[in-house]
Motif scaffolding. Structure first.
Motif, short mmCIF file in Angstrom:
data_model
loop_
_atom_site.label_atom_id
_atom_site.label_comp_id
_atom_site.label_asym_id
_atom_site.label_seq_id
_atom_site.Cartn_x
_atom_site.Cartn_y
_atom_site.Cartn_z
N THR A 40 1.03 -0.97 -0.15
CA THR A 40 -0.12 0.12 0.15
C THR A 40 0.45 1.24 0.00
O THR A 40 1.97 1.25 0.77
N ASP A 41 0.64 2.41 -1.13
CA ASP A 41 1.90 3.61 -0.97
C ASP A 41 0.92 4.47 -0.13
O ASP A 41 -0.18 4.30 0.64
N GLU A 42 1.96 5.39 -0.21
CA GLU A 42 1.30 6.67 0.80
C GLU A 42 0.01 7.12 0.38
O GLU A 42 -1.15 7.67 1.26
N VAL A 46 -3.12 0.30 -3.12
CA VAL A 46 -2.70 -1.40 -3.00
C VAL A 46 -2.30 -2.27 -4.57
O VAL A 46 -2.91 -1.57 -5.62
N SER A 47 -1.46 -2.50 -4.33
CA SER A 47 -0.44 -3.04 -6.03
C SER A 47 -0.28 -4.83 -5.20
O SER A 47 0.08 -4.86 -4.29
N ALA A 53 6.57 -7.27 -3.59
CA ALA A 53 7.77 -7.27 -2.25
C ALA A 53 9.09 -6.56 -1.55
O ALA A 53 9.17 -6.48 -0.85
N SER A 54 9.59 -6.44 -2.86
CA SER A 54 10.46 -5.88 -2.77
C SER A 54 10.49 -4.33 -2.53
O SER A 54 11.15 -3.27 -1.42
N LYS A 55 9.20 -3.54 -2.20
CA LYS A 55 8.42 -1.85 -2.29
C LYS A 55 8.34 -2.44 -0.72
O LYS A 55 8.38 -1.94 0.38
N LEU A 56 7.21 -3.45 -0.20
CA LEU A 56 7.12 -3.87 1.35
C LEU A 56 7.88 -4.02 1.98
O LEU A 56 8.32 -3.62 3.00
N ALA A 57 9.62 -4.40 1.46
CA ALA A 57 10.59 -4.66 2.33
C ALA A 57 11.62 -3.81 2.50
O ALA A 57 11.40 -2.80 4.12
#
Length: 405
Positions: A40-42, A46-47, A53-57
């Motif tokens: 979830t971005d700012e 939701v993507s 996965a890399s963005k979430l990490a």
């Protein structure tokens, strides 16, 4: 002779089809696993997909490092402010800006405060700064309570206490979402592989009976010795190759696309009171190792039943029963919970077993559930080998005696 057995195995069209399907399934499950990660971005959007996965990490690794009392205090204070600001429901954009990054740590704190009760997020709202500062004191006190609750004898209490003493404070945190996902899908895929392997190896000993060529096989010089041994060896080799190649394919796809962040994160981040003091990397290896033992057991039992019945149709049903049907029977017969925690299907249910504070005792020796079932079913798989050999060879001897008479 071994090459001959392997050649016969791979020359069967059905075997090649099953193997190809298993490899394709590894790719398909990997794609499903990748798509299951949500970021979830700012803005609250939701993507899912390869980059999620890399963005979430990256987002969660803002808190990477030791979970000191000060860091936990900061997180709980942010959570309390958001709950005051949004008493009904926190909007998605606030989740993307704040909660998503520290969600695993928040869950860790809730887990500490609710050691043996239902999950309750409201406990964070009641925490004072002093209580947060003493979070690790509370953690240790609750560990002592768990020792008294789950240790039925002095030996068990001492054993559980020693396991808890291995926990290093403060815990070290790194985003572990990729490992959570890999472990979940490795366990699921392990069940499928065990059933498929049982189907594949069943034909190794049934082939001569299906083609009515058993008389020729047993009349050869090495039919009741080397040839039979090579059948057993080929079954073990096929099981090993198919299992590990399939698991490696899945691991490579997921680790390359999702990363390996959290390899050294302690499992206690998810289950604070687990008696398995391992990292997430070790947890993954434990799951796939148990899956392999399950596949070996599946192969050994299938080959043994085939040699006894001379028919593969009954044998191939046994792995399905052990790993797919037995868990439902265990849930239905809740009064036999302890027994069903030691059945073969637990090899494919390590995620639940690792959460369970279960110790066993024989005399003065205390041991945990997972090492016990690993040893038990490895030994059973090995013990079955001479019985497979004897059963198959005896058939040849009986046939020879009947002909001579």
């Amino acid at each position: 002779m071994l090459k001959c057995e392997l050649k016969k195995f791979f020359s069967k069209k059905i075997n090649r089809i099953v193997i190809v399907v298993m490899m394709q399934l590894a790719v398909i499950l990997s794609c499903v696993a990748i798509g299951s990660v949500r970021y979830t971005d700012e803005r609250g959007q939701v993507s899912t997909g390869i980059t999620s996965a890399s963005k979430l990490a990256t987002d969660r690794n803002k808190w990477k490092g030791q979970l000191t009392e000060d860091k936990i205090t900061e997180i709980v204070n942010v959570e309390q402010e958001l709950n005051k600001k949004y008493p009904e429901e926190i909007p998605d954009d606030e989740y993307g800006k704040n909660i998503q990054s520290y969600e695993e740590i928040k869950d860790f704190v809730i887990g500490i405060l609710t050691p043996d009760s239902d999950w309750d997020e409201s406990v964070l709202k009641k925490l004072t700064d002093e209580e947060i500062k003493n979070i690790y004191v509370t953690y240790k006190d609750n560990m002592n309570k768990m020792v008294d609750e789950y240790g039925k004898t002095s030996e068990q209490k001492e054993f559980i206490s020693k396991q808890y003493e291995k926990t290093e404070f403060p815990l070290n945190y790194e985003s572990k979402d990729s490992w959570d996902t890999m472990i979940l899908y490795a366990e699921t895929y392990g069940i499928i592989l065990a059933v498929a392997i049982g189907f594949l190896v069943a034909g190794i000993f049934a082939e001569e009976f299906q083609t009515n060529s058993e008389d020729i096989f047993f009349s050869t010089k090495y039919g009741r010795s080397k040839a039979t041994k090579n059948k057993i060896l080929s079954g073990i080799l096929i099981t090993t190759i198919i299992y590990w190649v399939s698991m490696i394919i899945m691991f490579l796809i997921l680790s390359i696309t999702m990363g390996i962040s959290g390899f050294n994160t302690p499992y206690q981040i998810s289950e604070p009171y687990s008696i398995y003091n391992i990292t997430y990397g070790e947890y993954y290896l434990l799951v796939v190792s148990c899956g392999f033992i399950g596949s070996l057991l599946s192969a050994a039992i299938t080959m043994f039943v085939t040699t006894k019945t001379r028919n593969s149709n009954i044998a191939i049903c046994i792995p399905f029963f052990m790993f797919c049907v037995m868990p439902f029977i265990g849930r239905a017969l809740s009064s036999f919970t302890k027994f069903f925690r030691l059945t073969p299907d637990m090899l494919m249910n390590i995620m639940n077993a690792a959460k369970d504070i279960m110790v066993l005792q024989i005399g003065n020796t205390v041991f945990r559930q997972i090492p016990f079932i690993m040893l038990l079913y490895t030994v059973i798989s090995i013990i079955l080998i001479p019985f497979i050999y004897k059963s198959y060879c005896n058939y040849g001897l009986k046939k020879s005696k009947r002909k001579s008479n």
